[in-house]
Design a protein around this motif. Structure first.
Motif, PDB file in Angstrom:
ATOM      1  N   ASP A   3      -4.175  16.193   2.216  1.00  0.00           N
ATOM      2  CA  ASP A   3      -4.332  14.790   2.603  1.00  0.00           C
ATOM      3  C   ASP A   3      -3.582  14.530   3.916  1.00  0.00           C
ATOM      4  O   ASP A   3      -4.032  13.758   4.754  1.00  0.00           O
ATOM      5  CB  ASP A   3      -3.785  13.863   1.506  1.00  0.00           C
ATOM      6  CG  ASP A   3      -4.568  13.981   0.205  1.00  0.00           C
ATOM      7  OD1 ASP A   3      -5.786  14.266   0.242  1.00  0.00           O
ATOM      8  OD2 ASP A   3      -3.962  13.786  -0.870  1.00  0.00           O
ATOM      9  N   LYS A  47      -1.583  12.914  -1.929  1.00  0.00           N
ATOM     10  CA  LYS A  47      -1.028  13.822  -2.939  1.00  0.00           C
ATOM     11  C   LYS A  47      -0.687  15.212  -2.396  1.00  0.00           C
ATOM     12  O   LYS A  47       0.150  15.904  -2.956  1.00  0.00           O
ATOM     13  CB  LYS A  47      -2.021  13.999  -4.102  1.00  0.00           C
ATOM     14  CG  LYS A  47      -2.474  12.709  -4.741  1.00  0.00           C
ATOM     15  CD  LYS A  47      -1.416  12.136  -5.619  1.00  0.00           C
ATOM     16  CE  LYS A  47      -1.972  10.924  -6.363  1.00  0.00           C
ATOM     17  NZ  LYS A  47      -0.991   9.912  -6.593  1.00  0.00           N
ATOM     18  N   CYS A  88       0.802  -1.214   0.000  1.00  0.00           N
ATOM     19  CA  CYS A  88       0.000   0.000   0.000  1.00  0.00           C
ATOM     20  C   CYS A  88       0.838   1.269   0.000  1.00  0.00           C
ATOM     21  O   CYS A  88       0.313   2.349  -0.110  1.00  0.00           O
ATOM     22  CB  CYS A  88      -0.904   0.027   1.227  1.00  0.00           C
ATOM     23  SG  CYS A  88      -2.128  -1.282   1.212  1.00  0.00           S
ATOM     24  N   SER A  89       2.137   1.122   0.188  1.00  0.00           N
ATOM     25  CA  SER A  89       2.926   2.331   0.320  1.00  0.00           C
ATOM     26  C   SER A  89       4.091   2.322  -0.651  1.00  0.00           C
ATOM     27  O   SER A  89       4.414   1.310  -1.248  1.00  0.00           O
ATOM     28  CB  SER A  89       3.435   2.478   1.753  1.00  0.00           C
ATOM     29  OG  SER A  89       4.221   1.367   2.104  1.00  0.00           O
ATOM     30  N   LYS A 138      -6.139   9.949   4.880  1.00  0.00           N
ATOM     31  CA  LYS A 138      -6.300   8.692   4.143  1.00  0.00           C
ATOM     32  C   LYS A 138      -6.168   7.473   5.055  1.00  0.00           C
ATOM     33  O   LYS A 138      -6.636   6.398   4.719  1.00  0.00           O
ATOM     34  CB  LYS A 138      -5.262   8.592   3.013  1.00  0.00           C
ATOM     35  CG  LYS A 138      -5.291   9.741   2.029  1.00  0.00           C
ATOM     36  CD  LYS A 138      -6.549   9.747   1.204  1.00  0.00           C
ATOM     37  CE  LYS A 138      -6.479  10.842   0.151  1.00  0.00           C
ATOM     38  NZ  LYS A 138      -7.642  10.881  -0.699  1.00  0.00           N
ATOM     39  N   ASP A 156       1.629   6.629   1.213  1.00  0.00           N
ATOM     40  CA  ASP A 156       0.640   5.929   0.405  1.00  0.00           C
ATOM     41  C   ASP A 156       0.461   6.687  -0.913  1.00  0.00           C
ATOM     42  O   ASP A 156       0.388   7.917  -0.915  1.00  0.00           O
ATOM     43  CB  ASP A 156      -0.679   5.890   1.186  1.00  0.00           C
ATOM     44  CG  ASP A 156      -1.737   5.069   0.492  1.00  0.00           C
ATOM     45  OD1 ASP A 156      -2.140   5.432  -0.625  1.00  0.00           O
ATOM     46  OD2 ASP A 156      -2.168   4.067   1.090  1.00  0.00           O
ATOM     47  N   PRO A 157       0.375   5.977  -2.037  1.00  0.00           N
ATOM     48  CA  PRO A 157       0.224   6.651  -3.339  1.00  0.00           C
ATOM     49  C   PRO A 157      -1.031   7.516  -3.460  1.00  0.00           C
ATOM     50  O   PRO A 157      -1.076   8.423  -4.284  1.00  0.00           O
ATOM     51  CB  PRO A 157       0.173   5.502  -4.348  1.00  0.00           C
ATOM     52  CG  PRO A 157       0.748   4.325  -3.647  1.00  0.00           C
ATOM     53  CD  PRO A 157       0.515   4.532  -2.179  1.00  0.00           C
ATOM     54  N   SER A 158      -2.040   7.258  -2.617  1.00  0.00           N
ATOM     55  CA  SER A 158      -3.260   8.072  -2.695  1.00  0.00           C
ATOM     56  C   SER A 158      -3.075   9.437  -2.035  1.00  0.00           C
ATOM     57  O   SER A 158      -3.888  10.339  -2.213  1.00  0.00           O
ATOM     58  CB  SER A 158      -4.436   7.337  -2.042  1.00  0.00           C
ATOM     59  OG  SER A 158      -4.231   7.212  -0.643  1.00  0.00           O
TER      60      SER A 158
END
Length: 161
Positions: A67, A23, A8-9, A110, A19-21
């Motif tokens: 985020d 931003k 997840c990372s 997130k 984490d790629p989500s």
């Protein structure tokens, strides 16, 4: 032979584990709630904080509602003798220590399990001959101490150390 990595990372060479989500990031101004410190401490600390995260993460900085969110206050700015030495019949400071404490609230929108609220502290020793007025007028003296705090927050928040 093929190797497949999943997770997840993302790990980067700066040591981040984001984490790629994720931003964006927002860092609120750290108010100086201590009874001491130079007038520019709040602004200098906040800008150094933002600069450090911008240099070491791919996150886009925004005013608010990132985020990842960091806010806090400088809660202590204490200058006191750290080592007493005897000169003749008089005890005097051999070294003075400046200690800065910062209360930090980190919110990961997130993944709330990564969020925390914690006090970080660092200090620096100065010759007894150097007054607090001289230290306060030299931003690099204070920056040595605040950089340690910023690094500790960075490691706890995005490097997961």
């Amino acid at each position: 032979m093929s190797v497949i990595l999943s997770g997840c990372s993302v790990y980067s060479f700066t040591g981040t584990n984001i984490d790629p989500s994720v931003k964006t990031m927002s860092i609120a101004t750290f108010q100086n709630n201590s009874s001491n410190g130079p007038s520019a401490l709040s602004q200098q600390f906040t800008e150094d904080f933002k600069d450090y995260f911008q240099r070491n993460t791919p996150l886009k900085m925004q005013q608010r509602d990132g985020d990842l969110q960091i806010e806090g206050q400088i809660i202590a700015y204490d200058f006191a003798p750290a080592a007493i030495q005897r000169e003749g019949n008089v005890d005097q400071a051999g070294v003075n220590r400046l200690t800065i404490q910062v209360r930090v609230k980190f919110i990961n929108t997130k993944d709330d399990t990564q969020s925390f609220e914690q006090t970080f502290q660092s200090n620096g020793d100065f010759p007894a001959s150097q007054s607090i007025v001289a230290i306060n007028s030299d931003p690099s003296s204070i920056r040595r101490i605040t950089t340690n705090i910023i690094t500790d927050v960075f490691n706890k928040s995005v490097a997961n150390w």
